[in-house]
Design a protein around this motif. Structure first.
Motif, short mmCIF file in Angstrom:
data_model
loop_
_atom_site.label_atom_id
_atom_site.label_comp_id
_atom_site.label_asym_id
_atom_site.label_seq_id
_atom_site.Cartn_x
_atom_site.Cartn_y
_atom_site.Cartn_z
N GLY A 153 3.33 4.15 3.16
CA GLY A 153 3.96 2.70 3.26
C GLY A 153 3.18 1.90 3.84
O GLY A 153 3.21 0.59 3.33
N THR A 154 3.00 2.18 5.02
CA THR A 154 2.28 1.24 5.99
C THR A 154 0.69 1.09 5.52
O THR A 154 0.43 -0.16 5.20
CB THR A 154 2.08 1.65 7.47
OG1 THR A 154 3.31 2.13 7.82
CG2 THR A 154 1.24 0.59 8.17
N LEU A 155 0.19 2.09 5.09
CA LEU A 155 -1.36 2.07 4.70
C LEU A 155 -1.31 1.18 3.12
O LEU A 155 -2.11 0.25 3.17
CB LEU A 155 -1.84 3.27 4.35
CG LEU A 155 -2.21 4.12 5.68
CD1 LEU A 155 -2.60 5.65 5.37
CD2 LEU A 155 -3.32 3.39 6.55
N ILE A 156 -0.62 1.62 2.12
CA ILE A 156 -0.61 0.79 0.95
C ILE A 156 -0.10 -0.42 1.09
O ILE A 156 -0.43 -1.61 0.42
CB ILE A 156 0.00 1.71 -0.13
CG1 ILE A 156 -0.72 3.15 -0.55
CG2 ILE A 156 0.17 0.90 -1.58
CD1 ILE A 156 0.05 3.82 -1.44
N GLY A 157 0.96 -0.76 2.01
CA GLY A 157 1.66 -2.11 2.29
C GLY A 157 0.48 -3.13 2.59
O GLY A 157 0.58 -4.35 2.46
N TYR A 158 -0.41 -2.51 3.46
CA TYR A 158 -1.35 -3.45 3.93
C TYR A 158 -2.23 -4.09 3.15
O TYR A 158 -2.65 -5.04 2.97
CB TYR A 158 -2.43 -2.47 4.99
CG TYR A 158 -3.63 -3.09 5.48
CD1 TYR A 158 -3.45 -3.86 6.79
CD2 TYR A 158 -4.77 -2.98 4.81
CE1 TYR A 158 -4.57 -4.59 7.39
CE2 TYR A 158 -5.78 -3.83 5.51
CZ TYR A 158 -5.85 -4.35 6.68
OH TYR A 158 -6.91 -5.09 7.04
N GLU A 159 -2.46 -3.04 2.16
CA GLU A 159 -3.26 -3.54 0.78
C GLU A 159 -2.49 -4.49 0.00
O GLU A 159 -3.14 -5.55 -0.45
CB GLU A 159 -3.84 -2.26 0.05
CG GLU A 159 -4.75 -1.35 0.62
CD GLU A 159 -6.09 -1.84 1.10
OE1 GLU A 159 -6.57 -2.99 0.38
OE2 GLU A 159 -6.64 -1.51 1.92
N ALA A 160 -1.25 -4.34 -0.19
CA ALA A 160 -0.51 -4.95 -1.14
C ALA A 160 -0.18 -6.50 -0.37
O ALA A 160 0.39 -7.34 -1.19
CB ALA A 160 1.09 -4.40 -1.40
#
Length: 218
Positions: free
Chosen positions: A46-53
């Motif tokens: 969630g943190t890693l993909i949230g960074y991209e989003a």
């Protein structure tokens, strides 16, 4: 449509290719991964993909004073984020995104899939105020038929939301196509686009039931 056809048709479907994301998704798929580790991996993703989003969020410069001098430095502009979790499996992803912005508001959409019709049924909805002024990030680990995500975003738009993004870990091409037909204006951030759905509308190869694996239920 196939995976490649979808990616050509829409320029706002982002499949995250970072090695850490790929590695952690593989660990999620493994049937021997424990409940504790599965839960931790979902949060980390969630943190890693949230960074991209959130990489395109607007900033504005403000004056601060460092220990040495005054300086103009960037901060997030306008209203803070609102993370919307499609319960219950979305809760783990939401916790990961919240690590990026602990002061973000959190909305909850409770949906379950009718086993006969495969259609979502709403049982809970709770959102913060001023949804229309916030950047909304809807999270759900799995996008199978796409029906739950479509319904959740329908609800957000009914409340006036215009800046909406969607995060999931695993998606089927069938679900992506349905999602984009319903909401062509919503960007998608996806960990993996899998082969497709089986006769029970489960993603293959997938991870099984993400909610059950997060919470150790059946």
């Amino acid at each position: 449509m196939t995976r490649d056809e979808l990616l050509k048709a829409y320029n706002d479907i982002f499949v995250i290719k970072h090695p850490f994301v790929k590695h952690k998704l593989t660990s999620l798929r493994d049937k021997n991964t424990s409940t504790r580790e599965f839960r931790m991996l979902v949060e980390e993703l969630g943190t890693l993909i949230g960074y991209e989003a959130t990489r395109d969020l607007e900033t504005t410069d403000v004056e601060i004073e460092t220990p040495l001098e005054k300086a103009m430095c960037p901060v997030l502009k306008g209203k803070k984020l609102c993370i919307v979790t499609i319960m219950r499996a979305g809760n783990g992803l939401a916790e990961g995104v919240l690590k990026l912005s602990p002061s973000a508001r959190v909305g909850h959409v409770g949906l379950y899939r009718d086993p006969e019709t495969k259609q979502p049924v709403e049982y809970y909805l709770k959102m913060p105020h001023s949804v229309n002024e916030r950047t909304i990030i809807v999270v759900d680990p799995m996008l199978a038929t796409g029906n739950s995500a479509i319904m959740a975003i329908d609800k957000m738009k009914e409340m006036g939301a215009t800046d909406i993004r969607f995060i999931c870990l695993f998606a089927a091409p069938e679900g992506i196509q349905a999602f984009k037909q319903a909401h062509p204006d919503v960007a998608m951030y996806i960990g993996s686009i899998d082969r497709g759905l089986d006769e029970h509308a489960y993603i293959r190869p997938g991870v099984g039931d993400a909610g059950d694996r997060i919470y150790g239920t059946r």
